[in-house]
Structure formats: structure tokens, C-alpha cells
Scaffold this motif. Structure first.
Motif, mmCIF file in Angstrom:
data_model
loop_
_atom_site.group_PDB
_atom_site.id
_atom_site.type_symbol
_atom_site.label_atom_id
_atom_site.label_comp_id
_atom_site.label_asym_id
_atom_site.label_seq_id
_atom_site.Cartn_x
_atom_site.Cartn_y
_atom_site.Cartn_z
ATOM 1 N N ILE A 8 0.436 -1.135 0.108
ATOM 2 C CA ILE A 8 -0.234 0.095 -0.178
ATOM 3 C C ILE A 8 1.129 1.252 -0.018
ATOM 4 O O ILE A 8 1.650 1.559 1.040
ATOM 5 C CB ILE A 8 -1.276 0.058 1.327
ATOM 6 N N PRO A 9 1.386 2.058 -0.835
ATOM 7 C CA PRO A 9 1.829 3.301 -0.922
ATOM 8 C C PRO A 9 1.073 4.101 -0.578
ATOM 9 O O PRO A 9 0.245 4.121 -0.252
ATOM 10 C CB PRO A 9 1.495 3.689 -3.331
ATOM 11 N N VAL A 10 1.623 5.269 0.784
ATOM 12 C CA VAL A 10 1.117 6.423 1.606
ATOM 13 C C VAL A 10 1.566 6.991 0.831
ATOM 14 O O VAL A 10 3.079 7.427 0.877
ATOM 15 C CB VAL A 10 1.686 5.497 3.338
ATOM 16 N N LEU A 11 0.503 7.605 0.268
ATOM 17 C CA LEU A 11 0.802 8.935 0.429
ATOM 18 C C LEU A 11 0.372 9.921 0.325
ATOM 19 O O LEU A 11 -0.649 11.005 0.913
ATOM 20 C CB LEU A 11 -0.310 9.051 -0.981
ATOM 21 N N THR A 12 0.791 11.474 0.045
ATOM 22 C CA THR A 12 0.814 13.248 1.260
ATOM 23 C C THR A 12 0.249 13.608 -0.408
ATOM 24 O O THR A 12 1.677 13.954 -0.740
ATOM 25 C CB THR A 12 1.634 13.006 2.197
ATOM 26 N N PHE A 13 -0.905 14.272 -0.040
ATOM 27 C CA PHE A 13 -0.458 15.056 -1.772
ATOM 28 C C PHE A 13 -1.661 16.430 -1.210
ATOM 29 O O PHE A 13 -1.919 16.969 0.183
ATOM 30 C CB PHE A 13 -1.840 14.274 -2.602
ATOM 31 N N ASN A 14 -1.144 17.658 -2.122
ATOM 32 C CA ASN A 14 -1.601 18.706 -1.073
ATOM 33 C C ASN A 14 -2.583 19.642 -3.448
ATOM 34 O O ASN A 14 -2.872 20.741 -2.769
ATOM 35 C CB ASN A 14 -0.877 19.984 -0.797
ATOM 36 N N ASP A 15 -2.461 18.521 -4.009
ATOM 37 C CA ASP A 15 -2.391 19.033 -4.965
ATOM 38 C C ASP A 15 -3.472 18.439 -6.082
ATOM 39 O O ASP A 15 -2.577 16.996 -6.414
ATOM 40 C CB ASP A 15 -0.899 19.360 -5.722
ATOM 41 N N ILE A 16 -3.845 18.052 -6.937
ATOM 42 C CA ILE A 16 -5.538 17.179 -6.891
ATOM 43 C C ILE A 16 -4.559 16.495 -8.507
ATOM 44 O O ILE A 16 -4.666 15.307 -8.195
ATOM 45 C CB ILE A 16 -6.479 17.460 -7.494
ATOM 46 N N ASN A 17 -3.991 17.437 -9.123
ATOM 47 C CA ASN A 17 -3.445 17.182 -10.588
ATOM 48 C C ASN A 17 -2.336 16.189 -9.978
ATOM 49 O O ASN A 17 -2.457 15.020 -10.848
ATOM 50 C CB ASN A 17 -3.660 18.104 -11.612
ATOM 51 N N THR B 29 -2.114 17.742 5.592
ATOM 52 C CA THR B 29 -2.413 18.275 3.769
ATOM 53 C C THR B 29 -3.576 19.092 4.012
ATOM 54 O O THR B 29 -4.610 18.526 3.911
ATOM 55 C CB THR B 29 -2.028 18.475 2.612
ATOM 56 N N PRO B 30 -3.587 20.780 3.399
ATOM 57 C CA PRO B 30 -4.817 21.566 3.592
ATOM 58 C C PRO B 30 -5.912 20.872 2.920
ATOM 59 O O PRO B 30 -7.331 20.484 2.550
ATOM 60 C CB PRO B 30 -4.846 22.926 3.391
ATOM 61 N N ASP B 31 -5.517 20.604 1.478
ATOM 62 C CA ASP B 31 -6.359 19.822 0.661
ATOM 63 C C ASP B 31 -6.222 18.091 0.439
ATOM 64 O O ASP B 31 -7.021 17.691 -0.789
ATOM 65 C CB ASP B 31 -6.183 20.651 -0.956
ATOM 66 N N ALA B 32 -6.109 18.136 1.343
ATOM 67 C CA ALA B 32 -6.015 16.239 0.878
ATOM 68 C C ALA B 32 -7.513 15.715 0.681
ATOM 69 O O ALA B 32 -7.635 14.473 0.343
ATOM 70 C CB ALA B 32 -5.190 15.753 2.105
ATOM 71 N N LEU B 33 -8.580 15.924 1.587
ATOM 72 C CA LEU B 33 -9.755 15.842 1.396
ATOM 73 C C LEU B 33 -10.114 15.748 0.021
ATOM 74 O O LEU B 33 -10.278 14.916 -1.018
ATOM 75 C CB LEU B 33 -10.281 15.862 2.072
ATOM 76 N N LYS B 34 -9.490 17.130 -0.657
ATOM 77 C CA LYS B 34 -9.984 16.915 -1.678
ATOM 78 C C LYS B 34 -9.233 15.951 -3.016
ATOM 79 O O LYS B 34 -9.792 15.831 -3.690
ATOM 80 C CB LYS B 34 -10.077 18.467 -2.316
ATOM 81 N N CYS B 35 -8.214 16.255 -2.651
ATOM 82 C CA CYS B 35 -7.248 15.059 -2.696
ATOM 83 C C CYS B 35 -8.553 13.519 -3.328
ATOM 84 O O CYS B 35 -7.947 13.074 -4.340
ATOM 85 C CB CYS B 35 -5.979 15.115 -3.137
ATOM 86 N N ILE B 36 -8.341 13.204 -2.387
ATOM 87 C CA ILE B 36 -8.860 12.295 -2.254
ATOM 88 C C ILE B 36 -10.495 11.624 -2.979
ATOM 89 O O ILE B 36 -10.477 10.274 -3.968
ATOM 90 C CB ILE B 36 -9.341 11.229 -0.596
ATOM 91 N N GLU B 37 -11.059 12.889 -2.368
ATOM 92 C CA GLU B 37 -12.311 12.889 -3.139
ATOM 93 C C GLU B 37 -12.053 12.640 -5.166
ATOM 94 O O GLU B 37 -12.441 11.619 -5.706
ATOM 95 C CB GLU B 37 -13.118 14.257 -3.174
ATOM 96 N N ALA B 38 -11.290 12.991 -5.402
ATOM 97 C CA ALA B 38 -11.179 13.252 -6.954
ATOM 98 C C ALA B 38 -10.690 12.085 -7.159
ATOM 99 O O ALA B 38 -10.641 11.092 -8.486
ATOM 100 C CB ALA B 38 -9.744 14.434 -7.261
ATOM 101 N N ILE B 39 -9.612 11.042 -6.228
ATOM 102 C CA ILE B 39 -9.153 10.053 -7.155
ATOM 103 C C ILE B 39 -9.767 8.571 -6.890
ATOM 104 O O ILE B 39 -9.952 8.237 -8.154
ATOM 105 C CB ILE B 39 -8.108 9.313 -5.743
ATOM 106 N N ILE B 40 -10.618 8.668 -5.350
ATOM 107 C CA ILE B 40 -12.343 7.704 -5.916
ATOM 108 C C ILE B 40 -12.899 8.288 -7.259
ATOM 109 O O ILE B 40 -12.992 7.073 -7.820
ATOM 110 C CB ILE B 40 -12.771 8.338 -4.564
#
Ligand code: 3PG
Length: 206
Positions: A11-20, A43-54
Motif C-alpha cells: 500500500i503506497p502511503v501518499l501525501t498530496f496537496n495538489d489534485i492534478n 495537508t489542507p487539500d488532502a480530502l479534495k485529493c482523495i475525493e478526486a482519486i475515488i
């Protein structure tokens, strides 16, 4: 969930703050066969990133990590996460996850923590911080002491030792950030990330 993790046990453990960037990195990893991804809420935009990935990869097994409060459990349930992970645990977190019906993988490293989770009927536990808590040798010991407990070790695992962990009968899957380095993220070096994922998949087939 254990069966799902067994199918994609790294399981890659990833930290993003940019959706693209989150979408691009996830695409590379999923294309190579890494279908379970843990995205940290650091990160502040982690939830937005997760939502976009899903939304973009609905068949992937996408979870949220570093859960430290019950509000986060609710937030990630609402955006469709299939699992949640904490480096430790509280009874409150365990109960809330049960109440809202989201899969929760709490962390333990000592025998007392493992027993406390057992008391809460949790037999699949994250072993954190894996390397600093004794590594796969400690998990070999725990296999004797706690034959009913299965683990997802995370923390300090790397390309040299991940197969040692996965060879243990009490290890279902493991997490780590080694396959996507901060430098590759900064440089947007998706070729390196792809090569790293391919190497993992090759080692898993051996
Ligand atoms: C984390 O919380 O970042 C994970 O445990 C990953 O740990 P690692 O960076 O040591 O692989």
C-alpha cells in the motif's frame, strides 16, 4: 477488507496537496497494479485529493491515513473511502468507526496495545512504526505470542525488506512511502514512480 488487501498487499502511503498531481501519481501506481492506496490527511487539500482519486478510479481500494479524530472518520466516509488508518488508536475512534460503518485499521506496536485492541475485538492491526518497533523480527515474535492477530506493518519499510515482512504468515499487507519519493513528487518524475511500482510488482510475483 483483509481479502482485498491480500490481492494488493503493498500500500503506497501518499501525501498530496495538489489534485492534478494526486490523480497522475495514482494513475501510474494503479496502472502498474498497486490497487490499494492510503492518502494521508496531513495537508489542507488532502480530502479534495482523495475525493478526486475515488471519482476517477472507482475500482481502486482508496483509504485515508493518519486519522486522529472522529470528525475525520465521518469526512472520509462521506467521500467514499473504503478504509481508514491510524498510527495509534483510541476507544472513541474504534467505536465511531463501528458506528458509522467504515473499515478502521488502528495502529499498535507494543504487546499492551495489541491486547487493548484485542479487547475491542480488533484482530487486524497496523504495526507502527514497523522498523523502529523491531521490524519483521518483532512480528515473527508476535506470531508466536498472538497467533490470532494479523498485521499491516508500516513505517521505515523499504524496497530491500518489504518481501521479508510479506513472507510472514501474520502479515496481510504493508504500507510505505518508499515507492514515491518526495524528490520524485517535487520533480514530477512519473517515470521513476512507474519504475518503482514495476519493481514492486516484479518482486511480488517471485
Ligand atoms: C506514514 O505515516 O507516513 C507511513 O507510516 C509511512 O511511513 P514511511 O514513510 O516510513 O514508509
Amino acid at each position: 477488507m483483509i481479502e482485498i488487501f491480500k490481492k494488493s498487499p503493498v500500500i503506497p502511503v501518499l501525501t498530496f496537496n495538489d489534485i492534478n498531481q494526486a490523480l497522475k501519481v495514482s494513475e501510474v501506481l494503479i496502472e502498474q497494479g498497486l490497487h490499494s492506496l492510503e492518502i494521508t490527511l496531513r495537508t489542507p487539500d488532502a480530502l479534495k485529493c482523495i475525493e478526486a482519486i475515488i471519482k476517477k478510479f472507482p475500482s481502486a481500494n482508496v483509504g485515508a491515513g493518519t486519522i486522529v479524530n472522529t470528525n475525520q472518520l465521518k469526512q472520509v466516509k462521506d467521500i467514499g473511502c473504503s478504509f481508514t488508518v491510524s498510527p495509534g488508536f483510541t476507544k472513541k475512534l474504534v467505536n465511531e468507526a463501528k458506528k458509522i460503518d467504515i473499515f478502521y485499521l488502528p495502529g499498535a506496536s507494543t504487546p499492551s496495545e495489541i491486547i487493548q485492541l484485542l479487547e475491542l475485538d480488533i484482530k487486524f492491526q497496523k504495526f507502527f512504526h514497523a522498523r523502529n518497533s523491531g521490524g519483521y523480527k518483532m512480528l515473527q515474535t508476535y506470531a508466536n505470542i498472538f497467533p490470532d492477530i494479523q498485521f499491516c506493518p508500516t513505517g521505515g519499510i523499504n524496497s530491500n525488506d518489504f518481501t521479508d515482512y510479506l513472507s510472514l504468515n501474520n502479515v496481510v499487507c504493508l504500507g510505505g512511502s518508499w515507492m514515491v519519493s518526495n524528490k520524485d513528487l517535487q520533480d514530477m518524475n512519473y517515470t521513476n514512480i512507474k519504475n518503482s511500482a514495476q519493481l514492486i510488482m516484479r518482486r511480488l510475483r517471485i
